[in-house]
Design an enzyme around this catalytic site. Sequence first.
Site, PDB file in Angstrom:
ATOM      1  N   GLY A 186       0.804  -1.211   0.000  1.00  0.00           N
ATOM      2  CA  GLY A 186       0.000   0.000   0.000  1.00  0.00           C
ATOM      3  C   GLY A 186       0.839   1.264   0.000  1.00  0.00           C
ATOM      4  N   GLY A 187       2.073   1.185  -0.481  1.00  0.00           N
ATOM      5  CA  GLY A 187       2.901   2.367  -0.604  1.00  0.00           C
ATOM      6  C   GLY A 187       3.294   3.002   0.713  1.00  0.00           C
ATOM      7  N   SER A 209       5.172  -5.223  -2.359  1.00  0.00           N
ATOM      8  CA  SER A 209       5.154  -3.787  -2.573  1.00  0.00           C
ATOM      9  C   SER A 209       5.681  -3.080  -1.318  1.00  0.00           C
ATOM     10  CB  SER A 209       3.739  -3.332  -2.945  1.00  0.00           C
ATOM     11  OG  SER A 209       3.740  -2.012  -3.429  1.00  0.00           O
TER      12      SER A 209
END
Length: 703
Positions: A279-280, A370
């Site tokens: 989710g960055g 991620s």
Amino acid sequence: MALTRITSRYAALLGCLVTLPSFVLGWATYPDTDVVIVSNNDLDPSNANRASALYLKSAFSCEEALLACEQLQETLLPAPNTTAGLTAQNLSVALTSERHGAALGKTQQVWVASDAPDNCGAFTPSYQYSDVGYALDTNVDFATLLPVLCTNSAPLTRSNVTSYDTTRKIQLSTPSAGTLTGYRDKFTFRFLGIKYAEPTNGSARFRPPTALTVEPETERSALQYGSICAQPPDADNGHLLYSNEDCLYLNVCSPVANSATNSVQTAPKLPVMFFIHGGGLNTGDSGPFPFNMTTSGFVGNSVSNIYDGTNVVSYAGVVLVTINYRLTAFGWFNASNAALKDALLALQWVQDNIESFGGDPTKVLIYGESAGGVMTRYLLGTNPVYTEGLFSAAILESDFGQSDPFLSIPLAQNISLKLAQYLGCASNSSTTFNDTMAQCVQDLPAGDIATASYNLGISWSIAVDGDYVLTDIASSIMDGDYARVPTIWASNECEYCYFLPSTIAPTANASVFPEYISIGFNTTGAQAILNATDLYPYQTAPSADGISGAVLTLAQLFTDFAVHCPELYLASLETNTTNPGNSYKVVFATGLGSPLTPNPETCVGQVCHADELYWVFATAETDNLYQPLTPGQVATTREVINRWTSLAWTGNPNYEGAVVEWAPYTGDNEIVINATATETIEPYRVAQCDFLVTQIGLIFGDP
């Protein structure tokens, strides 16, 4: 002691409670025994014969066995048949395997149901059974004390539901998390929303987390996922603003529940897979989220629980832990590294409590996708004083080494200054961040902070604080001052096919390439790239799947620079310096579109960001996407899970029976996972990476 849901047949057996110790939670009474869910789960959703049973480790008489199953809302397991479900052969494999929590000897008898009503027979597991039959011993004295097999009527977990079926509860005691009540599904025990830290609002905001202190006898429900951490709207949270700062929860999924008053462990403990969501560093959660699109297009309003553990846990014999950690400014403001410390605290929770779930605290694999891959890199690079003994292996999926570097304190605080200015806590003329500004931001509503960070497009990063973090990851590797554990660095073929701006049409002509490379490169670097037409042939590259060659080349360039080549460099650096023989590089050339990456036109036919997650978790089935899976997709799911969990079990991704031997990465031997689980070993885009390293430069610390 009152028992409910017990038939009149068993009412006369209440006296058995003297010899069958039980404990009570609310309405339910449970037998005092450790329980293992044994199954023949082969990860194939088209296999109608997948089934499971409950193995009760304690020794019971026949009558006690009948009552024990009833207390679990089940019956004695019918004698295994030869044609479907749990056959004598596959049940024997599950019971005797050392990798699924039972590990019975081949001569150990177990109570099952016989053909006569309410009677027992003794089943003996053996690899020698074939599909044509076996012998059930019906002459064993009913007073003989044997372990038990009960039915398991719980359904397979599904994602698109308004609530989970939590009626088949189980209770276990933990050393520091209290007495937890979870439940089981078809293949696993599930303990959800276990709070591991005190709330982080008020004076605790931006501060290191404080472990939640729980008395051993404290009863706690673990039937629902915990709160989503404060974050701005995004595709992976239903496009909603969240402001909860009491959100440090974790979830445990395991085939084993060590719920006996006095557990006696004879089977090997299971390795732990500790997953950190993406989710960055700004958004995301460890539980389900709403969606209506994937990279395959519109699928209707639905719910995904892409990190659910029911399939991977039962197939591979592992314990899965997924965590929440502080996001956006709450995790990184004022160079706090609070999110890193959240993960470290959750890992300490695992050390303290995971044996209650059948887990082995000496075999903990950390992994994430991620931003979860970024967090895994941060953990690898953390001062070993704080990570020693917390984990034994690591997998980084789609780690953005260039986008989330290790920052010096001044650069990290410059980002905080930008936020403080936007929120009115610092004048626009301020050049230095200070404590007064920090206190002002700390006193503001959480929603305002999350929204401001989102509006500014801030990319948060870890700070080199001289304590938890000593230097950037590349320097740490060269110095040997990091967690030197077996590591897989994994990326997808076209990560940036997902991240290309929506202003780029899939069919854009060659002019799009020089126009957009200025996004990530200065004038000198951009010209060097334009001159390297043998590596990035944007004018002549062929189109594919309705996407022009120029657009695909642009996406490949940014994939190389942001994800693939930094991972390649660090994997090679490990091998050639301080962690030889323990670093592997993998690229996924096949994938399944994820609800986390909703349908950009430039992902059609490509393997985009997050497209490996359905292989890693085997949750395309539980999300009801891509059903039925093709034989090749089933094979790929098994292959990836076998590799990932083998690293957890042994520190080596080469499981017994693997067709291709994975070798540690040495510079030109990347493993490419293709469709139908075929694998090749090749110098995948090595020339492009050599060019980017020598001509453009990779930066893992301050830019």
